[in-house]
Write a protein that holds these residues in place. Structure first.
Motif, mmCIF file in Angstrom:
data_model
loop_
_atom_site.group_PDB
_atom_site.id
_atom_site.type_symbol
_atom_site.label_atom_id
_atom_site.label_comp_id
_atom_site.label_asym_id
_atom_site.label_seq_id
_atom_site.Cartn_x
_atom_site.Cartn_y
_atom_site.Cartn_z
ATOM 1 N N LYS A 1 47.250 38.641 -19.819
ATOM 2 C CA LYS A 1 45.945 39.307 -19.915
ATOM 3 C C LYS A 1 45.777 40.077 -21.215
ATOM 4 C CE LYS A 1 43.690 38.795 -15.875
ATOM 5 N NZ LYS A 1 42.288 38.377 -15.772
ATOM 6 N N GLY A 2 46.901 40.457 -21.847
ATOM 7 C CA GLY A 2 46.785 41.221 -23.073
ATOM 8 C C GLY A 2 46.079 42.538 -22.831
ATOM 9 N N ALA B 1 50.146 34.631 -24.376
ATOM 10 C CA ALA B 1 50.071 33.238 -23.931
ATOM 11 C C ALA B 1 48.691 32.989 -23.349
ATOM 12 C CB ALA B 1 51.140 32.975 -22.869
ATOM 13 N N GLU B 2 48.250 31.746 -23.392
ATOM 14 C CA GLU B 2 46.943 31.404 -22.822
ATOM 15 C C GLU B 2 46.961 31.600 -21.314
ATOM 16 O OE1 GLU B 2 44.579 27.946 -23.984
ATOM 17 O OE2 GLU B 2 46.086 27.607 -25.540
ATOM 18 N N ASN B 3 45.876 32.228 -20.825
ATOM 19 C CA ASN B 3 45.778 32.502 -19.391
ATOM 20 C C ASN B 3 45.198 31.273 -18.688
ATOM 21 O OD1 ASN B 3 45.747 33.798 -16.946
ATOM 22 N ND2 ASN B 3 43.909 34.986 -17.360
ATOM 23 N N ILE C 1 50.719 30.801 -10.160
ATOM 24 C CA ILE C 1 50.131 32.048 -9.641
ATOM 25 C C ILE C 1 49.494 32.823 -10.801
ATOM 26 C CG2 ILE C 1 50.598 34.241 -8.463
ATOM 27 C CD1 ILE C 1 53.079 32.825 -7.215
ATOM 28 N N SER C 2 48.217 33.155 -10.649
ATOM 29 C CA SER C 2 47.480 33.859 -11.699
ATOM 30 C C SER C 2 47.933 35.317 -11.795
ATOM 31 C CB SER C 2 45.976 33.810 -11.405
ATOM 32 O OG SER C 2 45.713 34.526 -10.210
ATOM 33 N N PRO C 3 47.619 35.997 -12.917
ATOM 34 C CA PRO C 3 47.987 37.420 -13.042
ATOM 35 C C PRO C 3 47.417 38.288 -11.912
ATOM 36 C CG PRO C 3 47.343 36.541 -15.170
ATOM 37 C CD PRO C 3 47.038 35.469 -14.165
ATOM 38 N N GLU C 4 46.262 37.894 -11.345
ATOM 39 C CA GLU C 4 45.675 38.670 -10.242
ATOM 40 C C GLU C 4 46.556 38.644 -8.991
ATOM 41 O OE1 GLU C 4 42.401 37.706 -13.014
ATOM 42 O OE2 GLU C 4 43.978 36.513 -12.095
ATOM 43 N N GLY C 5 47.344 37.572 -8.837
ATOM 44 C CA GLY C 5 48.156 37.439 -7.625
ATOM 45 C C GLY C 5 49.639 37.689 -7.828
ATOM 46 N N ILE C 6 50.030 38.003 -9.066
ATOM 47 C CA ILE C 6 51.474 38.075 -9.363
ATOM 48 C C ILE C 6 52.144 39.284 -8.709
ATOM 49 C CG2 ILE C 6 51.423 39.455 -11.493
ATOM 50 C CD1 ILE C 6 53.468 36.215 -10.824
#
Length: 587
Positions: A518-519, A526-528, A537-542
């Motif tokens: 997400k920076g 890295a590209e999201n 698993i997306s950053p929202e669910g990590i």
């Protein structure tokens, strides 16, 4: 009577009620300030809990997310509702029986460690400030539109109101104010929904209207919505784009993250008995369900109304709305900067379509379109919905009061948690253990006042990453506080070293992952995109992976180090066994 005057009257009346309640129920002891003297009725506490739980995110943002994300937006509904159930069943009654009204106090005592308590305070303050920044942004949006003042003036008014009933009234003032705020916000949310559902489907119950046919036609409302947005290159509203594992992880992260949020846990200490805590949890679930079952209908109907306003024929085959003929609601929301139009092809009409869809590009090009010309902030959907549907002015004024009530009620709860963390868990428990009751009360009030100023600043100058770190707040709570509380209640073997190692590893992993994709403070490394995510698993669910890491590290470290002292193990057993178990008629 003009809309602006009516809005001033309705919002002003609610403010007078809130301040009057705060003055009537002002705190005189630390017991009043922190836990309302433990004298609140379960039904009143249920309403206050519901108001605390349903923040500006629930009132303003959730239906907006559902309106634009469609099926994918269901993770917020499931996560936030499930989080409340988890909190009410797994955490609240045990913490209430233990008798410590702050999460750091429980963690510090259970893990017999000041270090564990300090780690918990740091997590709690970070989560709370992240969350409260969003509430203050909600206050600014509502004031800037409906009272037609700039965001700074709106924020200062909101801060002043919260200051009066949070700093003077403490938890006692906040509790009874939140009962009034619940009544305002639920009435404000459901009345426009009933009107719009009846307009579109002839069914006054929005929950049923969502699955009903459009009035006078043989097509279902969701079918109509799917058709009109797919005609504009958007994905079907009822289809999801996320993988099953990502939906599962985001939902679970929201569930355990919100269950670990401290401002609702403290609510279960404001009732006289443990049984009342369970009862108030049940009432709160009923009161929360009224809004949460209405939100999907509000989101779907708002999206349909918005698209059919821009495309009066309901299809791009017909001419789009001319910008000069835009309705009054469009003009007023343009002034807030949350709705914008850029005439890319110079035809004077509002082209609204999905220009990110490569399959739709040739169709758009053939029609002479050169890109989507309408930008809509998702947060305005609920607030603008009554205006888009041409509802009476009093309904529009009511929704302004509801949006402010939702934002202020949660902001007050969070600010009190921050103040109790500073005054009770840091100053009194660690730095000045001999502080008097009066001194602690004054420290709590000063901490609340400072927290309000910081929250106001964050609302006026939201850091560029506020929208991104809402997921981070929940992931952080899921990966740090939640496992420490659960293991503290249900395991006698987890010790001080295990808990601290678990909290730090879960915290650092989750922080690092979100930072990587997400920076948060700088450009992401890295590209999201799903191909780069761990297990998809997306950053929202990590936060779920961080939570599992926390459990694993805590378990392994505890096994390799000395077991907790005997008195701690006895204390844990006592928390889990109801009073009087094994006795005939014990109370």
């Amino acid at each position: 009577m003009s809309l602006q005057l009516m809005t001033y009257l309705v919002v002003g009346f609610t403010f007078v009620v809130y301040i009057g309640i705060a003055v009537w129920s002002r705190a005189s002891t630390t017991g009043d300030f922190y836990v309302a003297g433990k004298g609140v009725h379960p039904i009143a506490n249920g309403m206050a809990t519901a108001a605390d739980w349903m923040s500006a995110a629930s009132f303003i943002s959730m239906a907006g997310l559902i309106a634009f994300l469609g099926y994918d937006g269901s993770v917020y509904l499931m996560g936030w509702t499930g989080g409340y159930v988890l909190l009410a069943l797994l955490l609240a009654p045990y913490l209430r029986k233990y008798g410590k009204f702050t999460v750091p106090a429980f963690i510090g005592d259970r893990y017999y460690s000041k270090s564990a308590r300090i780690v918990a305070v740091i997590c709690l303050i970070f989560i709370s400030f992240t969350y409260v920044a969003g509430q203050m942004r909600g206050v600014g949006i509502v004031f800037s539109r409906f009272l037609e003042v700039d965001i700074l003036t709106g924020l200062l008014i909101g801060m002043g109101i919260v200051f009066i009933y949070a700093v003077l009234g403490g938890m006692k003032g906040i509790t009874y104010t939140q009962v009034a705020q619940y009544c305002v916000l639920i009435f404000a949310y459901t009345v426009p929904a009933v009107f719009i559902s009846f307009q579109l489907t002839g069914n006054p119950l929005p929950q049923l209207g969502l699955g009903s046919q459009v009035s006078g036609e043989s097509v279902y409302m969701l079918e109509r919505l799917n058709q009109v947005i797919q005609d504009l290159g958007f994905g079907a509203y009822t289809d999801g784009s996320k993988s099953m594992i990502d939906v599962f992880c985001i939902t679970l992260a929201l569930m355990v993250g919100t269950a670990g949020l401290p401002h609702v846990i403290v609510r279960f200490f404001t009732v006289p008995k443990v049984s009342d805590a369970r009862r108030s949890a049940g009432w709160a679930l009923l009161f929360i369900a009224i809004l949460y079952t209405t939100a999907p209908a509000v989101g779907a109907m708002a999206r349909l109304n918005l698209v059919e306003t821009i495309w009066p024929g309901g299809s791009p085959e017909t001419a789009a709305l001319a910008y000069d003929e835009r309705p009054d609601w469009f003009r007023t929301w343009e002034q807030t900067g949350l709705l914008g139009f850029e005439d890319k092809n110079g035809d004077g009409r509002i082209q609204y379509y999905n220009d990110a869809n490569p399959d739709y590009a040739p169709i758009a090009e053939a029609r002479g379109w050169e890109g989507n010309e309408l930008s809509v902030d998702r947060d305005i959907i609920v607030l603008a919905n009554p205006e888009i549907a041409n509802l009476p002015d009093w309904v529009i004024a009511l929704i302004a009061a509801g949006g402010i009530a939702a934002a202020l009620s949660t902001a007050a709860g969070l600010l009190l948690v921050i103040s109790s963390a500073v005054s009770h868990d840091l100053v009194k428990s660690i730095f000045v253990p001999n502080m008097s009751d009066k001194g602690e009360l004054m420290t709590g009030r000063i901490a609340a006042a400072v927290a309000i100023c910081v929250a106001g600043y964050l609302g006026y100058n939201p850091p560029g990453f506020v929208a991104q770190v809402v997921a981070f707040a929940f992931g952080l709570a899921a990966a740090s506080l939640f496992p420490a509380i659960i293991m503290g209640i249900f395991s006698t073997r987890i010790n001080r070293e295990g808990a601290i190692a678990g909290m730090l590893s879960g915290l650092l992993f989750t922080f690092g992952y979100i930072l990587y994709f997400k920076g948060v403070f700088f450009e992401p490394l890295a590209e999201n995109v799903p191909e780069n995510w761990l297990f998809g698993i997306s950053p929202e669910g990590i936060g779920v992976v961080g939570m599992l890491l926390n459990f694993g590290v805590a378990f392994v470290v505890s096994r390799l180090t000395a077991a907790p002292p005997a008195h701690i193990r006895e204390m844990i057993e006592d928390i889990r066994v109801p009073r009087g178990a094994g006795g005939a008629h014990s109370h």
